[in-house]
Write a protein that holds these residues in place. Structure first.
Motif, mmCIF file in Angstrom:
data_model
loop_
_atom_site.group_PDB
_atom_site.id
_atom_site.type_symbol
_atom_site.label_atom_id
_atom_site.label_comp_id
_atom_site.label_asym_id
_atom_site.label_seq_id
_atom_site.Cartn_x
_atom_site.Cartn_y
_atom_site.Cartn_z
ATOM 1 N N THR A 42 -4.898 4.427 4.732
ATOM 2 C CA THR A 42 -6.183 4.400 4.022
ATOM 3 C C THR A 42 -6.130 3.398 2.870
ATOM 4 O O THR A 42 -7.072 2.618 2.664
ATOM 5 C CB THR A 42 -6.508 5.796 3.483
ATOM 6 N N GLY A 65 -6.366 -0.018 4.236
ATOM 7 C CA GLY A 65 -7.693 -0.372 4.721
ATOM 8 C C GLY A 65 -8.664 -0.717 3.616
ATOM 9 O O GLY A 65 -9.475 -1.643 3.766
ATOM 10 N N ASP A 66 -8.609 0.004 2.498
ATOM 11 C CA ASP A 66 -9.573 -0.276 1.413
ATOM 12 C C ASP A 66 -8.950 -1.026 0.247
ATOM 13 O O ASP A 66 -9.587 -1.151 -0.812
ATOM 14 C CB ASP A 66 -10.219 1.033 0.936
ATOM 15 N N HIS A 67 -7.668 -1.469 0.396
ATOM 16 C CA HIS A 67 -6.986 -2.283 -0.613
ATOM 17 C C HIS A 67 -6.944 -1.594 -1.974
ATOM 18 O O HIS A 67 -7.094 -2.247 -3.021
ATOM 19 C CB HIS A 67 -7.681 -3.654 -0.757
ATOM 20 N N SER A 68 -6.737 -0.286 -1.954
ATOM 21 C CA SER A 68 -6.749 0.466 -3.206
ATOM 22 C C SER A 68 -5.365 0.645 -3.822
ATOM 23 O O SER A 68 -5.237 1.237 -4.880
ATOM 24 C CB SER A 68 -7.384 1.840 -2.972
ATOM 25 N N SER A 100 0.858 -1.184 0.000
ATOM 26 C CA SER A 100 0.000 0.000 0.000
ATOM 27 C C SER A 100 0.889 1.228 0.000
ATOM 28 O O SER A 100 1.903 1.261 0.705
ATOM 29 C CB SER A 100 -0.910 0.003 1.228
#
Length: 755
Positions: free
Chosen positions: A474, A477-480, A448
């Motif tokens: 962040t 947390g959202d695997h973006s 990340s």
């Protein structure tokens, strides 16, 4: 205390000295000189008084002041011998024509030199306890240079006259040789002292140097027939004596003594002396008349010492550069480390204009802790090395790539906007997502990335790093994958978290952790067989911080392993102190997951026990069920090695985790610590009472002891006594206390057997 009478006599002596020195200087004036020539007795009396008074004042100083007494006794002896020679010359030999040579006066004058040299050496030894190679070379350069120039003066015109006796030749040679040695010793001693500017040191060297210079002038004048008794040469000798007396009565300046000359002076002076020696050799080669061989050899010695000194300096500079590189390089990955990353970031921010962009990104591997715990630290470290190599290949020369710590990497991208930073981050993620072949295991790694850009997201280092770290979390947390920071409501929380983490790292380095100890009582006997060590953070501004304020952060940042080992060392040190005081207490220390999955832990603990002189049975190590569930197989293996050494093991907070009887039966543990959630209400809640009672029976059936935590009143203690619980701890017995207060509590209670 010095009496008033002695003070008066001392002041009178200094006043007489000032008068005699003034009279000696006035005697140089032609009119005064003409009067003294008609009264030779007055001139002789003046010189005798100057020399005798100087020796007497230095002797009084040596007797009255203990500091540096041996050195000033030696100096007083040398000056006394010189004064005796002068008195003998004036009283016995001055009127003889010609006076005998050599005479007893020459013996007494020459006796000054060994005493003076010994005094300088004693002063040097009192100020310098350890001398390095570079300092020795500085002393060699200074001594050789001073002696070379002195030998040119003293030896150039030296030659025994025809028909002189052997003793005359020896005496004539002794004077210049003694002056050459003394000149070399004076400058060499200054170099060996680190070119210190202490008043005592500077005045003594100045006074003795003036005396040697006066000797050189006198020798030149005698050789060329220009010496005038009572002239400037005699006055210069008197000035030298006055400066030596002033040096003797200076108090020792501790600040100057501790503060050697600066690096520039320490390098410039030896270099200048070596250059002067080179000039002397060149001057001798250009002259029609060659230099004395002694002068050439001394100058060559100074130059040789300077060459060696230069080689040592080059080596030291190279070692310093290597140490600087190592201090800014990560040992595992050989990438720049956090220190260099922060320094580079500060440098870029300092020279950057208001509108010139710069991107900062933080890359954190996903699920690396699980990989590390499952495969072991060895393979985890190997994976980090492979990740670093792949990141460096994909990153190229776009900026600076550094390992910030653990599985976290930092990117510094000068002159890069948001789009460029995101493009670079995606390129790195693409490279990382290719599988890693790792010793018969193929791993897929993801990461990340959080991005912050100057000046849009911050104009200082702390703000940019905080926003990049927030964006990275962040993304995790959202695997973006990649997230660019935005200003949000969590800015204050993120700032506090990052600040606390940095302060915790510094606190570990500076020893800010302290331990409080909570006693454990045997219910059956009322004795206190041991204590549990509970860590606190003595924050420099926030005061005492309790574990829930920093342990979760340490766990997230990968600092728990290091923190636990610090706690272990402090607990063993205190255990040794208690045992020395006659208190045989066991000390319980909690282990973290990082420790338990480290195969080197048993050997480290064994070494720590040996270093502190604590028997293994006096150490209890506690683990939680959550730690066991991460990798029960490896944890069981490490626990078995620990227990084999004689260390006692306990499961802490029992009942709050998985609580599987299968692993409980297989684990090599001695104690169960029942969580306070069940103990606190066992006197009022029937379900809690049933759990406590059955857990006591379970522990005893498994041949374990049960320790009940959270005992806060006498009623709970009575119920636990009724159910045959083994040990208890809680506020009803004692709150956790610092070691000194708990020691007093233990001694008053006398809970433990005294050896």
């Amino acid at each position: 205390m010095v009496s008033v009478g002695r003070t008066v006599w001392l002041r009178a002596g200094f006043g007489l000295g000032v008068f005699l020195l003034f009279a000696q200087l006035v005697a140089v004036i032609p009119a005064a000189r003409h009067w003294l020539d008609r009264h030779p007795g007055v001139d002789g009396l003046l010189q005798d008084a100057v020399y005798l008074l100087a020796a007497l004042l230095v002797l009084v100083r040596a007797v009255r002041v203990r500091q540096d007494r041996p050195a000033w006794l030696l100096m007083a002896a040398g000056l006394g011998a010189y004064a005796a020679g002068t008195v003998y010359w004036m009283a016995v030999l001055a009127d003889l024509n010609p006076p005998p040579y050599p005479s007893p006066a020459d013996v007494m004058w020459l006796a000054y030199y060994p005493f003076a040299c010994a005094a300088v050496i004693r002063l040097l030894r009192a100020r310098v306890s350890r001398i390095g190679v570079a300092t020795w070379l500085d002393g060699l350069i200074a001594s050789a240079c001073a002696a070379a120039f002195a030998s040119v003066v003293f030896l150039n015109d030296f030659g025994g006259a025809a028909g002189e006796s052997g003793w005359s030749v020896v005496t004539s040679a002794a004077y210049p040789i003694a002056d050459i040695v003394l000149a070399g010793l004076l400058l060499g001693a200054w170099a060996l002292s680190g070119w210190r500017t202490e008043r005592v040191w500077v005045l003594l060297l100045a006074g003795m140097g003036i005396n040697t210079t006066a000797n050189a002038i006198h020798m030149f004048e005698m050789t060329h027939g220009t010496y005038i008794p009572g002239g400037w040469t005699d006055a210069l000798w008197s000035v030298a004596l006055a400066v030596i007396v002033a040096a003797a009565w200076q108090s020792r300046d501790r600040r100057s003594e501790r503060r050697p000359a600066g690096t520039v002076v320490g390098v410039a002076l030896p270099s200048g002396m070596a250059f002067a020696s080179m000039v002397l050799l060149l001057f001798g080669s250009w002259r029609d008349e060659a230099l004395p061989r002694t002068s050439s050899l001394l100058a060559a010695a100074a130059i040789t010492g300077a060459v060696v000194r230069m080689l040592l300096t080059v080596r030291a500079v190279a070692a310093l550069a290597d140490a600087r590189r190592q201090a800014r390089t990560d040992d595992l990955t050989e990438l720049p480390n956090r220190r260099l990353f922060l320094e580079s970031m500060d440098r870029e921010l300092h020279r950057r204009g208001d509108q010139a962009p710069m991107a900062v990104a933080i890359v954190d591997l996903d699920h690396f802790k699980e990989i590390n715990d499952s495969l072991g630290h060895h393979l985890g470290d190997r994976l980090l090395q492979m990740v670093a190599a792949r990141l460096a290949e994909a990153f190229g020369d776009a900026g600076l790539l550094a390992r910030l710590g653990g599985d976290e990497f930092g990117l510094l991208l000068p002159d890069t906007e948001v789009d460029g930073a995101v493009c670079t981050a995606n390129r790195l993620l693409t490279a990382l997502r290719r599988p890693f072949d790792l010793e018969l295991v193929t791993l897929h790694v993801d990461a990340s990335v959080g991005v912050a850009v100057f000046p849009h997201h911050g104009t200082d280092r702390g703000t940019l790093l905080r926003h990049a770290d927030s964006a990275m979390r962040t993304a995790k947390g959202d695997h973006s994958g990649v997230v660019v920071t935005t200003s949000g409501a969590h800015d204050d929380t993120d700032r506090q978290r990052l600040t606390t983490l940095e302060e915790l790292r510094a606190g570990l380095d500076h020893g800010e952790l302290i331990l409080h100890y909570q006693p454990q009582m045997e219910i059956a006997s009322g004795a206190i067989p041991g204590v549990e060590a509970l860590v606190r953070w003595n924050h420099p501004t926030r005061g005492l911080v309790y574990p829930d304020g920093f342990l979760p952060l340490a766990e997230h940042a990968g600092l728990m392993g290091r923190l636990t080992l610090q706690v272990l060392e402090m607990a063993l040190e205190q255990s040794a102190a208690w045992r020395a005081a006659g208190l045989d207490l066991t000390v319980a220390v909690n282990l973290s997951a990082s420790n338990l999955h480290d195969p080197a832990l048993p050997s480290y603990v064994a070494d720590a026990l040996t270093r502190h002189g604590v028997p293994p049975a006096a150490l209890h190590l506690e683990i939680t069920e959550e730690v066991l569930m991460r990798d029960a197989v490896r944890a069981t293996r490490v626990l078995a090695e620990l227990r084999a050494t004689g260390i006692h093991l306990a499961i802490d907070d029992y009942g709050t985790g998985y609580s599987s009887l299968a692993y409980l039966h297989a684990l090599p543990v001695d104690d169960l610590k029942l969580d306070r959630a069940f103990v606190t209400h066992c006197d009022t809640d029937t379900r809690s009472a049933a759990i406590v009672k059955s857990t006591v029976e379970l522990a005893h059936n498994l041949d374990m002891r049960l320790i009940a935590e959270g005992v806060e009143n006498e009623t709970v203690l009575d119920r636990l006594r009724e159910w045959d619980c083994d040990l208890v701890q809680g506020y009803h017995l004692s709150r956790p206390q610092p070691a000194d207060r708990l020691t007093t509590w233990l001694q008053q209670r006398r809970p433990a057997p005294v050896r």
